[in-house]
Design a protein around this motif. Structure first.
Motif, short mmCIF file in Angstrom:
data_model
loop_
_atom_site.label_atom_id
_atom_site.label_comp_id
_atom_site.label_asym_id
_atom_site.label_seq_id
_atom_site.Cartn_x
_atom_site.Cartn_y
_atom_site.Cartn_z
N ALA A 198 -0.43 0.37 -5.15
CA ALA A 198 0.01 1.77 -5.25
C ALA A 198 0.41 2.06 -6.69
O ALA A 198 -0.37 2.58 -7.47
CB ALA A 198 1.16 2.02 -4.29
N CYS A 199 1.66 1.68 -7.07
CA CYS A 199 2.12 2.01 -8.44
C CYS A 199 1.38 1.19 -9.49
O CYS A 199 1.18 1.63 -10.61
CB CYS A 199 3.63 1.80 -8.55
N GLY A 200 1.01 -0.03 -9.16
CA GLY A 200 0.24 -0.88 -10.07
C GLY A 200 1.07 -1.66 -11.08
O GLY A 200 0.53 -2.50 -11.80
N GLY A 202 4.47 -3.02 -10.46
CA GLY A 202 5.61 -3.80 -9.97
C GLY A 202 6.84 -3.01 -9.58
O GLY A 202 7.90 -3.58 -9.35
N ILE A 203 6.75 -1.69 -9.48
CA ILE A 203 7.93 -0.87 -9.19
C ILE A 203 8.08 -0.57 -7.69
O ILE A 203 9.17 -0.68 -7.13
CB ILE A 203 7.87 0.46 -9.97
N CYS A 204 6.98 -0.23 -7.05
CA CYS A 204 7.10 0.28 -5.67
C CYS A 204 7.29 -0.83 -4.64
O CYS A 204 7.71 -0.57 -3.52
CB CYS A 204 5.88 1.12 -5.31
N LYS A 205 7.02 -2.06 -5.00
CA LYS A 205 7.12 -3.21 -4.09
C LYS A 205 6.24 -3.02 -2.86
O LYS A 205 6.54 -3.52 -1.78
CB LYS A 205 8.59 -3.45 -3.64
N GLY A 206 5.18 -2.28 -3.03
CA GLY A 206 4.32 -1.95 -1.89
C GLY A 206 3.10 -2.83 -1.76
O GLY A 206 2.22 -2.52 -0.98
N CYS A 207 3.03 -3.93 -2.51
CA CYS A 207 1.78 -4.71 -2.47
C CYS A 207 2.02 -6.20 -2.24
O CYS A 207 1.32 -7.03 -2.82
CB CYS A 207 1.02 -4.50 -3.77
N MET A 217 2.90 -10.59 -5.36
CA MET A 217 2.62 -9.17 -5.48
C MET A 217 1.19 -9.01 -6.01
O MET A 217 0.83 -9.63 -7.03
CB MET A 217 3.61 -8.49 -6.44
N CYS A 219 -0.28 -6.57 -7.53
CA CYS A 219 -0.47 -5.97 -8.87
C CYS A 219 -0.07 -6.91 -9.99
O CYS A 219 -0.62 -6.83 -11.09
CB CYS A 219 0.26 -4.64 -8.98
S1 FES Z 1 1.58 -1.80 -6.55
FE1 FES Z 1 3.65 -1.21 -6.76
S2 FES Z 1 4.64 -3.13 -6.85
FE2 FES Z 1 2.57 -3.67 -6.77
#
Ligand code: FES
Length: 234
Positions: A198-200, A202-207, A217, A219
């Motif tokens: 998502a954010c690419g 390391g901020i959103c912690k979504g991966c 992670m 990204c």
């Molecule tokens: S894409 Fe957001 S933390 Fe990896």
């Protein structure tokens, strides 16, 4: 860094965007950059299809609000670019193997970049797209048009003489990646899991992804992973 749109070719579902950066960025196949449009607060990650000097090309699927906005970009318009991020394919793969490149839709982008830079590591290229409109903007060897993309990609791959020593380098939807993993159980498979980012940065912690070495992670530690080391069902 600033970049200027040099050319933009569009179809209903795809964009082939060519930009020129202020200075040359060092981008290895498999890495991605963040692109930010003028009125946006945040950028989004995009992998690179082609780079020579300051010229970079992106093959983009029109899927969300930002990519719809990108359809309106005009020549000479400015965008912001940051990167490169992620681990290059070449740093993780076994360089003694030959690779069948299997791309699902715009997941083909980093594979096209890889095949241009490392042709000696490529055994075959199969870039699967669901509609032939892609042919209007993309002219590369290996384009394969089929609506039932996952199974027919495998059938196409089966027409190649694949030995257990050959490996796969794949990028596409998680469904496609799981299908290839189940089908080619005896071959080494490296997959770029960029579709899950998502954010690419390391901020959103979504991966997060579960690996034999713990949670990673995508990204930061990828986007490329050896599929024998990740749990795709996690
Ligand atoms: S894409 Fe957001 S933390 Fe990896």
């Amino acid at each position: 860094m600033k970049a200027v749109v040099k050319n933009i070719e569009t179809t209903k579902n795809y964009i082939l965007l060519t930009v020129e950066t202020e200075k040359e960025l060092k981008i290895e196949p498999g890495q991605f950059v963040m692109l930010k449009l003028k009125h946006y607060d945040f950028g989004k990650p995009f992998s690179v299809t082609y780079q020579e000097g300051k010229i970079i090309k992106f093959l983009i699927a029109v899927v969300g609000e930002m990519t719809k906005e990108m359809l309106k970009l005009k020549t000479n318009e400015e965008i912001a670019i940051r990167g490169a991020y992620g681990i290059p394919f070449i740093e993780k793969i076994d360089q003694n193997k030959k690779y069948v490149l299997l791309g699902g839709d715009c997941g083909s982008a980093p594979l096209i970049h890889f095949s241009e830079k490392y042709p000696h590591l490529v055994k075959e290229k199969i870039y699967g797209f669901a509609t032939s409109e892609i042919k209007k903007i993309l002219n590369v060897e290996g384009l394969h048009i089929d609506k039932e993309s996952n199974m027919n990609l495998l059938e196409k791959a089966n027409t190649i003489n694949i030995s257990s020593d050959d490996a796969f380098l794949i990028c596409g939807s998680m469904d496609m990646i799981k299908t290839v993993k189940n089908y080619f159980k005896n071959n080494k498979i490296y997959a770029s899991l960029e579709a899950r980012m998502a954010c690419g940065i390391g901020i959103c912690k979504g991966c997060p992804i579960k690996t034999t070495e713990g949670i990673k992670m995508i990204c930061k530690d990828g986007p490329i992973f050896d599929l024998s080391e990740v749990e795709l069902e996690w």
